[in-house]
Motif scaffolding. Structure first.
Motif, PDB file in Angstrom:
ATOM      1  N   CYS A  50     -35.609  10.333 -14.848  1.00 36.22           N
ATOM      2  CA  CYS A  50     -34.199  10.118 -15.213  1.00 36.22           C
ATOM      3  C   CYS A  50     -33.988  10.129 -16.727  1.00 36.22           C
ATOM      4  CB  CYS A  50     -33.671   8.813 -14.610  1.00 36.22           C
ATOM      5  SG  CYS A  50     -33.811   8.710 -12.804  1.00 36.22           S
ATOM      6  N   ASN A  51     -34.683  10.994 -17.407  1.00 36.65           N
ATOM      7  CA  ASN A  51     -34.579  11.069 -18.872  1.00 36.65           C
ATOM      8  C   ASN A  51     -33.670  12.205 -19.343  1.00 36.65           C
ATOM      9  OD1 ASN A  51     -36.029   8.845 -19.746  1.00 36.65           O
ATOM     10  ND2 ASN A  51     -37.997   9.921 -19.604  1.00 36.65           N
ATOM     11  N   GLU A  52     -32.857  12.748 -18.445  1.00 35.86           N
ATOM     12  CA  GLU A  52     -31.942  13.808 -18.841  1.00 35.86           C
ATOM     13  C   GLU A  52     -30.841  13.259 -19.755  1.00 35.86           C
ATOM     14  OE1 GLU A  52     -34.235  15.390 -15.610  1.00 35.86           O
ATOM     15  OE2 GLU A  52     -33.248  13.482 -15.867  1.00 35.86           O
ATOM     16  N   LEU A  53     -29.989  14.150 -20.230  1.00 37.11           N
ATOM     17  CA  LEU A  53     -28.874  13.789 -21.093  1.00 37.11           C
ATOM     18  C   LEU A  53     -27.562  14.090 -20.390  1.00 37.11           C
ATOM     19  CD1 LEU A  53     -30.188  15.304 -24.462  1.00 37.11           C
ATOM     20  CD2 LEU A  53     -30.369  12.930 -23.685  1.00 37.11           C
ATOM     21  N   ASP A  54     -26.494  13.433 -20.841  1.00 41.29           N
ATOM     22  CA  ASP A  54     -25.178  13.702 -20.280  1.00 41.29           C
ATOM     23  C   ASP A  54     -24.859  15.187 -20.348  1.00 41.29           C
ATOM     24  OD1 ASP A  54     -24.559  11.100 -19.580  1.00 41.29           O
ATOM     25  OD2 ASP A  54     -23.705  10.622 -21.519  1.00 41.29           O
ATOM     26  N   GLY A  55     -24.258  15.671 -19.297  1.00 42.66           N
ATOM     27  CA  GLY A  55     -23.983  17.097 -19.183  1.00 42.66           C
ATOM     28  C   GLY A  55     -24.965  17.798 -18.265  1.00 42.66           C
ATOM     29  N   SER A  56     -26.108  17.166 -18.026  1.00 47.81           N
ATOM     30  CA  SER A  56     -27.090  17.745 -17.115  1.00 47.81           C
ATOM     31  C   SER A  56     -26.521  17.776 -15.693  1.00 47.81           C
ATOM     32  CB  SER A  56     -28.384  16.925 -17.128  1.00 47.81           C
ATOM     33  OG  SER A  56     -28.968  16.910 -18.405  1.00 47.81           O
ATOM     34  N   THR A  57     -26.869  18.811 -14.964  1.00 49.36           N
ATOM     35  CA  THR A  57     -26.456  18.919 -13.573  1.00 49.36           C
ATOM     36  C   THR A  57     -27.634  18.807 -12.612  1.00 49.36           C
ATOM     37  OG1 THR A  57     -26.634  21.335 -13.627  1.00 49.36           O
ATOM     38  CG2 THR A  57     -24.488  20.359 -14.173  1.00 49.36           C
ATOM     39  N   LEU A  58     -28.845  18.727 -13.175  1.00 48.37           N
ATOM     40  CA  LEU A  58     -30.048  18.628 -12.361  1.00 48.37           C
ATOM     41  C   LEU A  58     -30.852  17.405 -12.758  1.00 48.37           C
ATOM     42  CD1 LEU A  58     -31.251  22.349 -12.402  1.00 48.37           C
ATOM     43  CD2 LEU A  58     -29.878  21.204 -10.644  1.00 48.37           C
ATOM     44  N   LEU A  59     -31.530  16.822 -11.779  1.00 50.10           N
ATOM     45  CA  LEU A  59     -32.458  15.721 -12.011  1.00 50.10           C
ATOM     46  C   LEU A  59     -33.866  16.269 -11.848  1.00 50.10           C
ATOM     47  CD1 LEU A  59     -32.447  12.635 -12.612  1.00 50.10           C
ATOM     48  CD2 LEU A  59     -32.740  12.285 -10.150  1.00 50.10           C
ATOM     49  N   THR A  60     -34.606  16.324 -12.946  1.00 41.92           N
ATOM     50  CA  THR A  60     -35.909  16.982 -12.972  1.00 41.92           C
ATOM     51  C   THR A  60     -36.976  16.129 -12.321  1.00 41.92           C
ATOM     52  OG1 THR A  60     -35.310  18.072 -15.036  1.00 41.92           O
ATOM     53  CG2 THR A  60     -37.640  18.036 -14.464  1.00 41.92           C
ATOM     54  N   ASP A  61     -37.798  16.774 -11.524  1.00 42.15           N
ATOM     55  CA  ASP A  61     -38.959  16.133 -10.908  1.00 42.15           C
ATOM     56  C   ASP A  61     -40.179  16.411 -11.780  1.00 42.15           C
ATOM     57  OD1 ASP A  61     -41.030  15.229  -9.336  1.00 42.15           O
ATOM     58  OD2 ASP A  61     -40.640  16.565  -7.661  1.00 42.15           O
ATOM     59  N   SER A  62     -40.824  15.350 -12.253  1.00 41.22           N
ATOM     60  CA  SER A  62     -41.954  15.505 -13.180  1.00 41.22           C
ATOM     61  C   SER A  62     -43.135  16.231 -12.564  1.00 41.22           C
ATOM     62  CB  SER A  62     -42.406  14.129 -13.690  1.00 41.22           C
ATOM     63  OG  SER A  62     -41.390  13.533 -14.458  1.00 41.22           O
ATOM     64  N   VAL A  63     -43.257  16.215 -11.231  1.00 39.91           N
ATOM     65  CA  VAL A  63     -44.355  16.939 -10.591  1.00 39.91           C
ATOM     66  C   VAL A  63     -43.878  18.258  -9.991  1.00 39.91           C
ATOM     67  CG1 VAL A  63     -45.646  14.834 -10.127  1.00 39.91           C
ATOM     68  CG2 VAL A  63     -44.086  15.702  -8.388  1.00 39.91           C
ATOM     69  N   GLY A  64     -42.601  18.569 -10.162  1.00 42.54           N
ATOM     70  CA  GLY A  64     -42.087  19.877  -9.786  1.00 42.54           C
ATOM     71  C   GLY A  64     -41.824  20.086  -8.316  1.00 42.54           C
ATOM     72  N   THR A  65     -41.792  19.029  -7.525  1.00 44.12           N
ATOM     73  CA  THR A  65     -41.629  19.186  -6.084  1.00 44.12           C
ATOM     74  C   THR A  65     -40.175  19.345  -5.670  1.00 44.12           C
ATOM     75  OG1 THR A  65     -43.615  17.877  -5.653  1.00 44.12           O
ATOM     76  CG2 THR A  65     -42.059  18.119  -3.830  1.00 44.12           C
ATOM     77  N   ALA A  66     -39.322  18.432  -6.124  1.00 39.64           N
ATOM     78  CA  ALA A  66     -37.948  18.381  -5.634  1.00 39.64           C
ATOM     79  C   ALA A  66     -36.985  18.183  -6.803  1.00 39.64           C
ATOM     80  CB  ALA A  66     -37.789  17.248  -4.624  1.00 39.64           C
TER      81      ALA A  66
END
Length: 243
Positions: A210-226
């Motif tokens: 949950c280290n994204e910034l405002d304006g992001s539309t995706l929540l990144t998975d650190s292991v790349g799964t989901a």
């Protein structure tokens, strides 16, 4: 005698970056939620699963991570507005374990659900931890031996069966495909200082920092799964905020 610079030696041994909570995902009393198009399939039918997340939530509000569009089939770890922390592993309505969440509202708390359907008895199959301390649970119904097929409905901040949405700060959300041990949870809690999931758990399926910034539309998975899709998040106000 050969002199050794112990400080330099120690610094060379230490290769991990210092942990920082960074940002968290803040939801508002509206319809903010995160959905997942793919990547969580391994939870369907699994006999072991653990969900961990740091949360800050008021006493009257909801925080929820899990899946289940129907009343009967679902897997959730949620803090509901009745001040209980609830684990739902159900293939039939009203199957859950719960404990009081009083005393943890509006503070940073680590909540953990550990499910092991290979064991017998509700108390062995379903365990809840708050800040790495196992809680004494009350049960309703019989905890099932496998996770229902709910990966396609897995969400953050959406309790679909009632049509309700949460209002909370979420951070460091982790799913593992095993039954996390007390020592692993304690490592992740790290006396309240937090730790990287990769340094604490094995068999990590997904890890959203949950280290994204405002304006992001995706929540990144650190292991790349989901990769999560952020739905209905708008600015102002901010929705990625320091934890």
């Amino acid at each position: 005698m050969i002199g050794i610079n112990l400080g330099l030696y120690a610094s060379q041994l230490s290769t991990n970056s210092p942990f920082s909570f960074g940002n968290s995902l803040r939801t508002l009393p509206s319809n903010d939620f995160v959905s997942f198009a793919s990547g969580l399939g391994p939870i369907d039918g699994a006999s072991k699963l653990s969900i961990h997340y740091w949360v800050k939530v008021d006493s009257s509000d909801i925080a929820v991570v899990g899946g289940g569009a129907s009343g009967g089939s679902r897997i959730h770890l949620l803090k509901f507005s009745n001040n209980n922390l609830i684990a739902v592993v159900a293939n039939g309505a009203g199957t859950l374990g719960f404990c009081s969440f009083n005393g943890f509202e509006n503070t940073k708390a680590l909540v953990s659900l550990v499910f092991d359907g290979t064991l017998t008895g509700n108390e062995n199959r379903c365990k809840l931890y708050i800040n790495a301390i196992q809680q004494t649970l009350s049960f309703q119904g019989t905890i099932r031996p496998t996770i229902p097929n709910e990966s396609s409905d897995f969400r953050i901040n959406s309790y679909e069966i009632t049509g309700e949405f949460g209002q909370a700060d979420y951070n460091e959300i982790v799913i593992t495909t095993d039954a996390s041990t007390p020592s692993q949870i304690s490592s992740f809690y790290n006396s309240g200082n937090g730790n990287f999931a990769n340094d604490s758990f094995t068999n990590i399926l997904a890890y959203w920092q949950c280290n994204e910034l405002d304006g992001s539309t995706l929540l990144t998975d650190s292991v790349g799964t989901a990769i999560g899709q952020l739905n209905n998040f708008v600015t102002p106000p901010a929705y990625f905020v320091p934890f």
